[in-house]
Design an enzyme around this catalytic site. Sequence first.
Site, mmCIF file in Angstrom:
data_model
loop_
_atom_site.group_PDB
_atom_site.id
_atom_site.type_symbol
_atom_site.label_atom_id
_atom_site.label_comp_id
_atom_site.label_asym_id
_atom_site.label_seq_id
_atom_site.Cartn_x
_atom_site.Cartn_y
_atom_site.Cartn_z
ATOM 1 N N PRO A 145 12.761 89.428 29.897
ATOM 2 C CA PRO A 145 12.679 89.027 31.370
ATOM 3 C C PRO A 145 11.973 90.248 32.136
ATOM 4 O O PRO A 145 12.496 91.357 32.160
ATOM 5 C CB PRO A 145 14.017 88.846 31.914
ATOM 6 C CG PRO A 145 15.100 89.414 30.925
ATOM 7 C CD PRO A 145 14.309 90.014 29.918
ATOM 8 N N GLU A 146 10.912 89.644 32.971
ATOM 9 C CA GLU A 146 10.335 90.524 33.960
ATOM 10 C C GLU A 146 10.478 90.004 35.279
ATOM 11 O O GLU A 146 11.064 88.899 35.208
ATOM 12 C CB GLU A 146 8.856 90.783 33.683
ATOM 13 C CG GLU A 146 8.796 91.548 32.309
ATOM 14 C CD GLU A 146 7.233 91.779 31.698
ATOM 15 O OE1 GLU A 146 6.550 91.957 32.439
ATOM 16 O OE2 GLU A 146 7.187 92.071 30.403
ATOM 17 N N LYS B 291 13.864 93.667 38.235
ATOM 18 C CA LYS B 291 14.465 92.907 37.136
ATOM 19 C C LYS B 291 15.939 92.849 37.340
ATOM 20 O O LYS B 291 16.898 92.630 36.550
ATOM 21 C CB LYS B 291 14.295 93.766 35.917
ATOM 22 C CG LYS B 291 13.039 93.693 35.423
ATOM 23 C CD LYS B 291 12.368 94.836 34.374
ATOM 24 C CE LYS B 291 11.131 94.974 34.037
ATOM 25 N NZ LYS B 291 10.719 95.979 32.904
ATOM 26 N N ARG C 293 4.797 101.851 24.144
ATOM 27 C CA ARG C 293 4.966 100.636 23.930
ATOM 28 C C ARG C 293 3.762 99.792 23.532
ATOM 29 O O ARG C 293 2.585 100.414 23.718
ATOM 30 C CB ARG C 293 5.155 99.975 25.344
ATOM 31 C CG ARG C 293 6.259 100.398 26.132
ATOM 32 C CD ARG C 293 7.881 100.326 25.410
ATOM 33 N NE ARG C 293 8.056 98.887 25.444
ATOM 34 C CZ ARG C 293 8.485 98.005 26.519
ATOM 35 N NH1 ARG C 293 8.690 98.533 27.694
ATOM 36 N NH2 ARG C 293 8.973 96.881 26.470
#
Length: 264
Positions: free
Chosen positions: A2-3, A59, A254
């Site tokens: 989730p962002e 978040k 990432r």
Amino acid sequence: MPELAEVHYYASRWAPAVGKPIQLVDIRSTSRVFRDMDARTLGAALTGSRLRDWQTHGKQMLFGFTRGHWLWLHLGMTGRLFIEGRHYIPTRHDALVIRTANYSLVFSDPRMFGRLYLEQHPGIPESWRALPPQILDDGFSRDSVNAFLERRARSPIKAVLLMQEQFPGVGNWMADEILWRAGIHPARTPGELTAGRRRRLFDATIEVAREAMEVIAPDFADPPDTWLFNHRWREGGLCPKTGKPLRRETIGGRTTCYSPARQR
DNA sequence: CCCCATGTTCGACA
DNA sequence: GTGTCGAACATGGG
């Protein structure tokens, strides 16, 4: 997972229970999501009170209950909230189930990177009020972003966008989407960016946040194919703007997807 | 079996 | 002190 927009979507799942008395709280106290608190305090704190309101900040999620209790929640990588009927039977990864007469409010998190804790305070907790300006708030200004870019002049811009103290709610896919729209290579550093490119970065950040909130937050709809979003993980994915191949590599620690044809 | 995962934190190191 | 980088956390999916 989730962002910013997904977090807002998940938080809103519990909204139907606002105002309903809480009858019971089920806790899987062995779940690592309780590592910051004593899980046993939850039942006594919440049973008999009501969910008053909720809000998100990047978040982070904050649920306000009567009697001055605040449930602060972060979903980590795989956490989610959902709502079920009163007879819902918890499954393996459900860490917390709050029961009202008609609903079960569930926090589930298989990888247990999420976390939650309870605060008691007459108003909104100080630490919540101290969070940095949200991207869609007035306080999120060109000046504050430029000052931050100056301080992080030598980090890959991809890594900088993931820093929650300046870009609350931006995660891996949003950062890639922002850089793709701004035409900036993810390995560039803020120190290399001209004022014009920094401006485009700022505009793209707000644009992605706003559109994500419009498209994803209400019902978790898939973004349109004109976004990078739907092409980024597919092997052999093509840039929706140029039709040229996308590239994936690790940048800023990432996996990063970008369009070499248009991001310099 | 292998590798990868929309996040954060911590320790090593420059 | 400052800043960066990789490992670790735990589980599931391809």
